[in-house]
Design a protein around this motif. Structure first.
Motif: not given
Length: 92
Positions: A73-92
């Protein structure tokens, strides 16, 4: 030999009789061994569950009802919340 010497001798004799019986020591030591084993199992099963498989710290996933690795989560919190809203998690 006085009465005290005879009493010491009798106590020594009783101690030697006890030492000759390993079953006695198994009965005396078994509860302590079992308690130690239960404590070790408890520690590894419950206290060790605070960390993930690789020893990573875990946290409750924001907005969801499960636990996730904190470094993920700490490596990419923005990606986590984007994925949360899109119903999938985007981590890069």
């Amino acid at each position: 030999m006085g009465a005290e010497s005879i009493m010491k001798f009798e106590k020594l004799k009783e101690l030697l009789v006890l030492l000759e019986k390993p079953r006695h020591w198994i009965q005396v030591g078994a509860p302590f061994l079992i308690l130690g084993l239960v404590l070790v199992v408890f520690y590894y099963c419950f206290c060790g569950s605070c960390r993930g498989r690789r020893g990573a710290k875990m946290m409750k996933a924001p907005g969801r009802d499960y636990r996730m690795a904190r470094p993920l989560f700490e490596s990419n919190p923005r990606g986590y919340f984007r994925g949360l809203r899109a119903d999938r998690i985007h981590f890069r």
